[in-house]
Design an enzyme around this catalytic site. Structure first.
Site, PDB file in Angstrom:
ATOM      1  N   GLY A 170      66.305 -11.137 -77.224  1.00  0.00           N
ATOM      2  CA  GLY A 170      66.556 -11.199 -76.198  1.00  0.00           C
ATOM      3  C   GLY A 170      67.180 -11.919 -76.368  1.00  0.00           C
ATOM      4  O   GLY A 170      68.480 -12.178 -77.312  1.00  0.00           O
TER       5      GLY A 170
ATOM      6  N   GLU B 259      66.346 -13.538 -82.620  1.00  0.00           N
ATOM      7  CA  GLU B 259      67.457 -12.513 -82.908  1.00  0.00           C
ATOM      8  C   GLU B 259      68.344 -12.066 -81.259  1.00  0.00           C
ATOM      9  O   GLU B 259      67.477 -11.278 -80.504  1.00  0.00           O
ATOM     10  CB  GLU B 259      66.162 -11.279 -82.827  1.00  0.00           C
ATOM     11  CG  GLU B 259      65.308 -11.863 -84.201  1.00  0.00           C
ATOM     12  CD  GLU B 259      66.687 -10.964 -85.273  1.00  0.00           C
ATOM     13  OE1 GLU B 259      67.590 -10.711 -85.555  1.00  0.00           O
ATOM     14  OE2 GLU B 259      66.071 -11.547 -86.493  1.00  0.00           O
TER      15      GLU B 259
ATOM     16  N   CYS C 277      71.338  -4.187 -79.408  1.00  0.00           N
ATOM     17  CA  CYS C 277      71.895  -4.897 -79.348  1.00  0.00           C
ATOM     18  C   CYS C 277      73.233  -4.866 -80.246  1.00  0.00           C
ATOM     19  O   CYS C 277      74.106  -6.088 -80.197  1.00  0.00           O
ATOM     20  CB  CYS C 277      70.835  -5.988 -79.868  1.00  0.00           C
ATOM     21  SG  CYS C 277      70.805  -5.344 -80.783  1.00  0.00           S
TER      22      CYS C 277
ATOM     23  N   GLY D 100      66.837 -17.482 -75.335  1.00  0.00           N
ATOM     24  CA  GLY D 100      66.362 -17.655 -76.236  1.00  0.00           C
ATOM     25  C   GLY D 100      66.792 -19.803 -76.409  1.00  0.00           C
ATOM     26  O   GLY D 100      65.726 -20.483 -77.197  1.00  0.00           O
TER      27      GLY D 100
END
Ligand code: NAD
Length: 460
Positions: free
Chosen positions: A187, A209, A243, A192
């Protein structure tokens, strides 16, 4: 059951040892594969409802992707789990040394909304293959897919070892108060940091990630039309909510001029004259993202797109050119179907723009010059580099998928997932006889001192 009780139950399962034997792991992977093939229609409907995702695209980038990951892991798992022999320094011989992969325990997987099947289940493949119990938390922002996960996972996977917890910030916050043996988060970087801060309390290792701006550099040595086709595909898939999507393009004025026309043609080739009517073009996930993206449209000159409909969350595939480097669209990860072209004076300038930002998750280069490729590879840092193709590195099971710096830490896919979800245990075996060690036991003598000094040289 409270969340704490759910985690406790998973820990009891893990401690009972049922997740460790290989037959159990293979059975889980086979069941997961069956879930994705037998019930694909339910997933496709959910993805269509959440993101307007075309079922073919869902097969390519979500369901089929995970099936491919399962097949790759199943094919190689026995080999990856074999103890790996390493050499022993002469001074310690006779002895044998090896590295043994053991599961970590109970793993938490927190997934985002943009590829809500792939990004939830691909980590689960690795976690189960490594012999862990898993708790998965789908994104509340893809509610239809989250509901399918909550319904089907307990039906197919061993419910003693795999739990689904639905919910948003409140539930995730409570989950993060529990003790896990690994947390795998996909996310944005803001959350994070919250995840990493929560994990540190229990010294829980994390994989982050994350995202960021993934640049594209195009020079005049390539077929600009062919490059534009690839870039447009990677950018506008899932309406830009990917992403590893190309975030912005860097090109000289002459290349930018040709690229602008080529990208306009490429968008038409992919989605027709009116992408709003194309069944292949996705939608923005919610009002919040739609409003954020609408606020980024006013930059440079519009080449194509920039039309939008809030009611249906439609935002046209948009290409902007002559975009100033300090425009709002260049100051945050776009994560939507807006593709700015920023003019640079040449390769040096492009490299300094890239190095002036956070380390990207991916960096794409369209150049036939070996020198240009080599310079980009050695003078920039990013999670991945794609020469001639965006996003597709994800589909290569042997490549680690992950970021660096602000785009994340840790990696997965294939054997890298095994590495992430295992502890690599060092094992040294030395027989008691002959006792070569006695040469280093006290009491120390001149002879032993001499030996020690020689030994240090041998070990060094
Ligand atoms: P999101 O909003 O769905 O959030 C991700 C997860 O975090 C969700 O499960 C959500 O419930 C949870 N969460 C949200 N707020 C939280 C909080 N305050 N505390 C604890 N948990 C919380 O998804 P997103 O973050 O908007 O996803 C988009 C971002 O993810 C982009 O930056 C994108 O680049 C990045 N991304 C990275 C990858 C990758 O593989 N590296 C893949 C997809 C997306």
């Amino acid at each position: 059951m409270t969340l704490a009780q759910t985690v406790e139950a998973l820990r009891r399962t893990y401690d009972s040892g049922i997740t460790k034997p290989l037959p159990w792991r293979f059975a889980q992977l086979a069941a997961l594969r069956r879930m994705l093939t037998e019930r694909s229609a339910e997933f496709e409907d959910a993805l269509l409802a959440d993101l307007g995702k075309n079922p073919t695209e869902s097969q390519i980038a979500e369901l089929g992707f995970v099936v491919g990951e399962i097949d790759h892991v199943v094919r190689h798992l026995r080999r990856w789990l074999r103890p790996r022999r390493v050499s022993v320094p002469g001074a310690l011989l006779p002895a044998r040394a090896s590295v043994v992969r053991e599961p970590l325990g109970v793993v938490l997987v927190i997934a985002p909304w943009n590829y809500p099947v792939q990004l939830l289940l691909a980590p689960v493949v690795g976690a189960l293959a490594a012999g862990n119990a898993v708790l998965v938390k789908p994104s509340e922002l893809a509610p239809a897919t989250s509901a399918v996960m909550a319904r089907l996972i307990p039906e197919y996977l061993d419910p003693r070892a795999v739990s689904v917890v639905e919910g948003g910030v409140e539930e995730t916050t409570e989950l993060l108060e529990q003790r896990f043996d690994h947390i795998f988060y996909t996310g944005n970087g803001r959350v994070g940091r919250i995840v990493a801060a929560a994990a540190v309390k229990n010294l829980t290792p994390v994989t982050l990630e994350l995202g960021g701006k993934s640049p594209v550099y195009v020079d005049d040595s390539v077929d600009v039309d062919a490059a534009a086709q690839r870039i447009a595909w990677g950018k506008f898939m899932n309406a830009g909510q990917t992403c590893v999507a190309p975030d912005y393009i860097l090109a000289t004025a002459a290349v930018a001029e040709r690229l602008a026309g080529a990208l306009e043609r490429a968008v038409r080739a992919l989605y027709g004259d009116d992408p709003a009517t194309s069944p292949d073009y996705g939608r923005i996930v919610n009002d919040h993202q739609f409003d954020r993206l609408s606020g980024l449209l006013d930059a440079g000159t519009t080449v194509t797109g920039a039309t939008a409909d809030r009611a249906s969350h439609y935002l046209a595939p948009t290409v902007l050119r002559d975009v100033p480097r300090d425009a709002p669209v260049m100051r945050e990860e776009i994560f939507g179907p807006i593709l700015p072209i920023v003019t640079v004076s040449g390769l040096d300038d492009a490299i300094s723009v890239i190095n002036g930002g956070d380390k990207p998750l991916a960096l794409y280069v369209f150049s036939d010059s070996a020198r240009v490729r080599r310079r980009i590879l050695t003078e920039t840092s990013s999670g991945a580099v794609g020469f001639g193709v965006p996003a597709a590195h994800l589909a290569v099971g042997g490549l680690p998928f992950g970021g660096v710096g602000d785009s994340g830490s840790g990696a997965y896919h294939g054997e890298n997932s095994l590495r992430t979800f295992s502890h690599e245990k060092a094992v040294l075996t030395k027989s008691l006889k002959p006792d070569t060690m006695k040469l280093i036991y006290p009491p120390y003598t001149e002879a032993k001192d001499k030996f020690a000094r020689g030994l240090l040289r041998k070990l060094g």
